[in-house]
Motif scaffolding. Structure first.
Motif, PDB file in Angstrom:
ATOM      1  N   VAL A  87       0.852  -1.185   0.000  1.00 17.66           N
ATOM      2  CA  VAL A  87       0.000   0.000   0.000  1.00 17.66           C
ATOM      3  C   VAL A  87       0.888   1.235   0.000  1.00 17.66           C
ATOM      4  N   LYS A  88       0.617   2.151  -0.899  1.00 17.50           N
ATOM      5  CA  LYS A  88       1.373   3.398  -0.964  1.00 17.50           C
ATOM      6  C   LYS A  88       0.644   4.479  -0.181  1.00 17.50           C
ATOM      7  N   VAL A  89       1.400   5.180   0.631  1.00 12.88           N
ATOM      8  CA  VAL A  89       0.852   6.237   1.475  1.00 12.88           C
ATOM      9  C   VAL A  89       1.647   7.506   1.223  1.00 12.88           C
ATOM     10  N   ASN A  90       0.940   8.612   1.132  1.00 12.96           N
ATOM     11  CA  ASN A  90       1.596   9.911   0.988  1.00 12.96           C
ATOM     12  C   ASN A  90       2.091  10.353   2.365  1.00 12.96           C
ATOM     13  N   VAL A  91       3.385  10.140   2.602  1.00 12.09           N
ATOM     14  CA  VAL A  91       3.950  10.432   3.918  1.00 12.09           C
ATOM     15  C   VAL A  91       3.906  11.925   4.207  1.00 12.09           C
TER      16      VAL A  91
ATOM     17  N   GLU B  40       1.662  14.077   3.672  1.00  5.26           N
ATOM     18  CA  GLU B  40       0.384  14.487   4.254  1.00  5.26           C
ATOM     19  C   GLU B  40       0.224  14.020   5.696  1.00  5.26           C
ATOM     20  N   ARG B  41       1.014  13.029   6.100  1.00  4.58           N
ATOM     21  CA  ARG B  41       0.893  12.487   7.457  1.00  4.58           C
ATOM     22  C   ARG B  41       1.888  13.110   8.436  1.00  4.58           C
TER      23      ARG B  41
ATOM     24  N   LEU C 209       1.339   7.218  10.726  1.00 11.01           N
ATOM     25  CA  LEU C 209       1.006   6.270   9.659  1.00 11.01           C
ATOM     26  C   LEU C 209       0.175   5.115  10.189  1.00 11.01           C
TER      27      LEU C 209
ATOM     28  N   SER D 216      -3.157   2.341   8.317  1.00 10.13           N
ATOM     29  CA  SER D 216      -2.911   2.552   6.890  1.00 10.13           C
ATOM     30  C   SER D 216      -2.791   1.242   6.109  1.00 10.13           C
ATOM     31  N   GLU D 217      -3.021   0.096   6.758  1.00  5.24           N
ATOM     32  CA  GLU D 217      -2.930  -1.212   6.104  1.00  5.24           C
ATOM     33  C   GLU D 217      -1.551  -1.439   5.474  1.00  5.24           C
ATOM     34  N   LEU D 218      -0.510  -0.921   6.109  1.00  8.10           N
ATOM     35  CA  LEU D 218       0.843  -1.039   5.568  1.00  8.10           C
ATOM     36  C   LEU D 218       1.387  -2.447   5.802  1.00  8.10           C
TER      37      LEU D 218
ATOM     38  N   ASN E 281      -1.327  -1.702  11.777  1.00  7.10           N
ATOM     39  CA  ASN E 281      -1.055  -2.001  10.380  1.00  7.10           C
ATOM     40  C   ASN E 281      -0.898  -3.517  10.227  1.00  7.10           C
TER      41      ASN E 281
END
Length: 331
Positions: A8-12, A14-15, A23, A26-28, A50
């Motif tokens: 899963v890609k997350v925009n760090v 924005e966090r 984070l 985030s289902e990481l 996660n």
């Protein structure tokens, strides 16, 4: 989340907020270490709730971290070089799958909080860590774990690791014989992962702000002039002139002594300040045991805030010195 997608890609960006990177939830399955490392001001990292099974081979490059939350994941082991996070003070590993800890925990001299509830630790590690049910238990667990890993021989840790591997191998063999084939085991593992993912709950981060206020006071000294009496004769005038000259000379001498006292007091203050800075440096970085005893006398409601702000200030000064020493070509 659709099936078959593991990463899963997350925009760090924005966090990230100030010094915090949240984070959680985030289902990481993999930690974006490069993106996190690009924000040098981040010292609080929340990766709770996660689907992390490991931290990755380059996670220990995040050496600036002071607080790390890895609770409610599926982590089975920590990297052997986890002790490189030497500035870490708060570590939350609640509700994971850890059976033992790496020997490098002995390098975490700054660790003051360790939560290992909900982990299938071996009996030996369970005895060392304790129950971790209260804040005091978690603080004692951090102290005991660091001391044990720093003082015990490596054979003890290696023995525990081999025992854990043997138990894991025996349990996997029993599971294989009970299931019958590899397809059923894979189905059960996917169901177990789904069940663990469904039990995850959110976690809200609380931030506290403190205000400083100070009003310096100054004592002003005023000198009242001496009123001369009426002049009756020339002798009285001479006497008055002599009195004025003596009073002016006394005033000058008094001002000289006052300036001397002020200068000596200023030099004494600077000397005491340098001695205090030296003592604090020697205690905080050369004798951490004495620092721990002194920290216990600080009120609990101010202790974490003072220690955190001190560590952040020291990191920023270190960054400034490193940037000042770096040649312009490397910049």
């Amino acid at each position: 989340m659709p099936k078959g997608v593991d990463k899963v890609k997350v925009n760090v960006k924005e966090r990230v907020e100030d010094e915090n990177c949240d984070l959680s939830l985030s289902e990481l399955t993999e930690i974006p270490v490069r993106e996190i490392a690009s924000f040098k001001r981040v010292v609080f990292l929340d990766l709770s709730s996660n689907r992390l099974a490991t931290l990755g081979h380059n996670f220990t490059t995040l050496t600036r971290l002071i607080k790390l939350d890895l609770s409610k994941n599926q982590i089975r082991f920590l990297p052997e070089d986890f002790g490189q996070l030497e500035h870490l003070r708060h570590l939350d590993l609640y509700d994971n799958c850890l059976e033992h800890l790496p020997l490098s925990f002995g390098r975490l001299r700054c660790l003051r909080y360790l939560d290992l509830k909900g982990n299938p630790l071996t009996p030996a590690w369970q005895k060392i860590v304790g129950c971790c049910s209260t804040l005091k238990d978690c603080q004692q667990a951090a102290k005991n774990t660091v001391n044990i890993c720093a003082n015990y021989k490596s054979e003890f840790i290696e023995r525990e690791r081999l025992a854990a591997q043997m138990r894991q191998a025996s349990s996997s063999q029993l599971a294989g014989s009970g299931d019958g084939d590899a397809s059923s085991t894979s189905n059960q593992s996917t169901k177990a992962n789904g069940g663990e993912a469904s039990k995850k709950t959110g976690k809200a981060n609380k931030k506290s702000k403190s205000k400083k206020s100070g009003a310096p006071t100054e004592n002003e000294l005023t000198i009242k002039p001496v009123n001369a009496g009426p002049i009756k004769s020339t002798t009285n005038q001479k006497n008055n002139q002599k009195k004025k000259s003596t009073s002016s000379s006394k005033r000058r001498g008094w001002l000289k002594t006052l300036s001397g006292v002020a200068f000596s007091s200023l030099m004494t203050f600077l000397l005491l300040f340098m001695i205090n800075v030296l003592i604090i440096y020697m205690i905080m970085f050369k004798n951490p045991d004495i620092a721990d005893k002194l920290v216990e006398y600080i009120p609990h409601q101010y202790r974490d805030w003072i220690l955190t702000k001190t560590e952040i200030f020291r990191l920023r000064v270190t960054d400034w010195i490193s940037e000042f020493r770096t040649p312009p070509e490397e910049h």
